[in-house]
Design a protein around this motif. Structure first.
Motif, PDB file in Angstrom:
ATOM      1  N   ILE A  52      59.193  37.483  52.425  1.00 29.14           N
ATOM      2  CA  ILE A  52      58.478  37.898  51.215  1.00 29.14           C
ATOM      3  C   ILE A  52      58.057  36.819  50.649  1.00 29.14           C
ATOM      4  O   ILE A  52      56.938  36.877  49.980  1.00 29.14           O
ATOM      5  CB  ILE A  52      59.576  38.729  50.453  1.00 29.14           C
ATOM      6  N   PHE A  53      58.644  35.438  50.515  1.00 27.91           N
ATOM      7  CA  PHE A  53      58.074  34.498  49.976  1.00 27.91           C
ATOM      8  C   PHE A  53      57.012  34.084  50.483  1.00 27.91           C
ATOM      9  O   PHE A  53      56.118  33.530  49.769  1.00 27.91           O
ATOM     10  CB  PHE A  53      59.173  33.266  49.753  1.00 27.91           C
ATOM     11  N   ALA A  54      56.715  33.985  51.724  1.00 27.56           N
ATOM     12  CA  ALA A  54      55.744  33.636  52.710  1.00 27.56           C
ATOM     13  C   ALA A  54      54.323  34.538  52.033  1.00 27.56           C
ATOM     14  O   ALA A  54      53.414  34.110  52.009  1.00 27.56           O
ATOM     15  CB  ALA A  54      56.112  33.787  53.970  1.00 27.56           C
ATOM     16  N   PHE A  55      54.694  35.838  51.953  1.00 25.11           N
ATOM     17  CA  PHE A  55      53.669  36.737  51.615  1.00 25.11           C
ATOM     18  C   PHE A  55      53.324  36.298  50.052  1.00 25.11           C
ATOM     19  O   PHE A  55      52.022  36.193  49.965  1.00 25.11           O
ATOM     20  CB  PHE A  55      54.128  38.005  51.565  1.00 25.11           C
ATOM     21  N   GLY A  56      54.079  35.923  49.168  1.00 26.50           N
ATOM     22  CA  GLY A  56      53.798  35.357  47.950  1.00 26.50           C
ATOM     23  C   GLY A  56      53.035  34.258  47.958  1.00 26.50           C
ATOM     24  O   GLY A  56      52.043  34.116  47.168  1.00 26.50           O
ATOM     25  N   TYR A  57      53.131  33.273  48.878  1.00 23.51           N
ATOM     26  CA  TYR A  57      52.711  32.054  48.966  1.00 23.51           C
ATOM     27  C   TYR A  57      51.222  32.537  49.274  1.00 23.51           C
ATOM     28  O   TYR A  57      50.256  31.853  48.643  1.00 23.51           O
ATOM     29  CB  TYR A  57      53.324  31.288  49.924  1.00 23.51           C
ATOM     30  N   PHE A  58      51.068  33.188  50.203  1.00 22.94           N
ATOM     31  CA  PHE A  58      49.567  33.787  50.806  1.00 22.94           C
ATOM     32  C   PHE A  58      48.673  34.404  49.510  1.00 22.94           C
ATOM     33  O   PHE A  58      47.670  34.185  49.421  1.00 22.94           O
ATOM     34  CB  PHE A  58      49.637  34.562  51.895  1.00 22.94           C
ATOM     35  N   LEU A  59      49.492  35.013  48.950  1.00 25.69           N
ATOM     36  CA  LEU A  59      48.746  35.814  47.700  1.00 25.69           C
ATOM     37  C   LEU A  59      48.236  34.562  46.718  1.00 25.69           C
ATOM     38  O   LEU A  59      47.182  34.807  45.945  1.00 25.69           O
ATOM     39  CB  LEU A  59      49.882  36.873  46.962  1.00 25.69           C
ATOM     40  N   VAL A  60      49.077  33.588  46.462  1.00 29.42           N
ATOM     41  CA  VAL A  60      48.796  32.536  45.676  1.00 29.42           C
ATOM     42  C   VAL A  60      47.427  31.759  46.248  1.00 29.42           C
ATOM     43  O   VAL A  60      46.587  31.586  45.761  1.00 29.42           O
ATOM     44  CB  VAL A  60      49.756  31.448  45.221  1.00 29.42           C
ATOM     45  N   PHE A  61      47.754  31.625  47.432  1.00 26.02           N
ATOM     46  CA  PHE A  61      46.440  30.727  48.217  1.00 26.02           C
ATOM     47  C   PHE A  61      45.115  31.671  48.186  1.00 26.02           C
ATOM     48  O   PHE A  61      44.065  31.190  48.128  1.00 26.02           O
ATOM     49  CB  PHE A  61      46.749  30.705  49.696  1.00 26.02           C
ATOM     50  N   VAL A  62      45.187  32.938  48.380  1.00 21.59           N
ATOM     51  CA  VAL A  62      44.113  33.845  48.240  1.00 21.59           C
ATOM     52  C   VAL A  62      43.404  33.717  46.777  1.00 21.59           C
ATOM     53  O   VAL A  62      42.301  34.129  46.689  1.00 21.59           O
ATOM     54  CB  VAL A  62      44.384  35.244  48.795  1.00 21.59           C
ATOM     55  N   SER A  63      44.199  34.050  45.792  1.00 21.33           N
ATOM     56  CA  SER A  63      43.633  34.276  44.548  1.00 21.33           C
ATOM     57  C   SER A  63      42.725  33.296  44.228  1.00 21.33           C
ATOM     58  O   SER A  63      41.753  33.598  43.461  1.00 21.33           O
ATOM     59  CB  SER A  63      44.746  34.579  43.634  1.00 21.33           C
ATOM     60  N   PRO A  64      42.927  31.752  44.271  1.00 20.31           N
ATOM     61  CA  PRO A  64      41.842  30.906  43.827  1.00 20.31           C
ATOM     62  C   PRO A  64      40.805  30.684  44.666  1.00 20.31           C
ATOM     63  O   PRO A  64      39.775  30.026  44.639  1.00 20.31           O
ATOM     64  CB  PRO A  64      42.247  29.679  43.602  1.00 20.31           C
ATOM     65  N   GLY A  65      41.057  31.526  45.944  1.00 22.46           N
ATOM     66  CA  GLY A  65      40.059  31.121  47.423  1.00 22.46           C
ATOM     67  C   GLY A  65      40.386  29.861  47.669  1.00 22.46           C
ATOM     68  O   GLY A  65      39.449  29.234  48.401  1.00 22.46           O
TER      69      GLY A  65
END
Length: 157
Positions: free
Chosen positions: A58-71
């Motif tokens: 779940i935390f890994a998915f959260g990290y990926f959301l952060v990575f995707v948001s600023p591109g």
């Protein structure tokens, strides 16, 4: 993405459990998670490990959301997130556990028949002087691997 989650969860588990096995820290996040579910210490380790792995995904998915948001996904952004994650865990979550965990003693009241687990305290210092360092190292590696793998995926599509 599932493969990356397995790798990073396995890596952070190896670092933190390795630190515990080497006597650098007594903190076992899987054990603490398991004792939320059962008072049986043997089952707490098994159930806690399963809960810990699911939480890591779940935390890994959260990290990926952060990575995707600023591109922008880079190993160093993952490292920064790992440091922040570790500091929140050590300075925020661990000191609150005695108030949330029905089987954990508090620093003020001490153990009772039901509350026998020692509280980790601020920065996990009840679990050893090196606990903050080993926990931060584990979180930094976790974030760096996630950020680096996202960066490689973006580069090679």
């Amino acid at each position: 993405m599932a493969g990356k989650r397995r790798i990073v969860v396995s890596t952070i588990t190896a670092v933190l459990q390795g630190a515990q096995g080497a006597g650098l820290s007594r903190l076992s996040l899987p054990f603490l998670a398991g004792t939320f579910l059962t008072g049986n210490r043997r089952w707490a380790r098994v159930l806690g490990f399963l809960l810990y792995v699911a939480g890591g995904w779940i935390f890994a998915f959260g990290y990926f959301l952060v990575f995707v948001s600023p591109g922008r996904s880079t190993w160093w952004l993952g490292t920064v997130l790992g440091v922040l994650h570790g500091l929140v865990l050590l300075a925020g979550v661990l000191p609150l556990l005695p108030f949330l965990h029905s089987r954990m003693a508090s620093e003020h009241d001490g153990p009772t028949r039901l509350r026998q687990i020692e509280p980790p305290r601020f920065m996990g210092l009840n679990c050893g002087r090196r606990t903050p360092l080993t926990t931060l190292v584990g979180q930094i590696i976790y974030g760096a691997i996630l950020g680096g793998s996202a960066e490689l995926q973006a580069a090679f599509g």
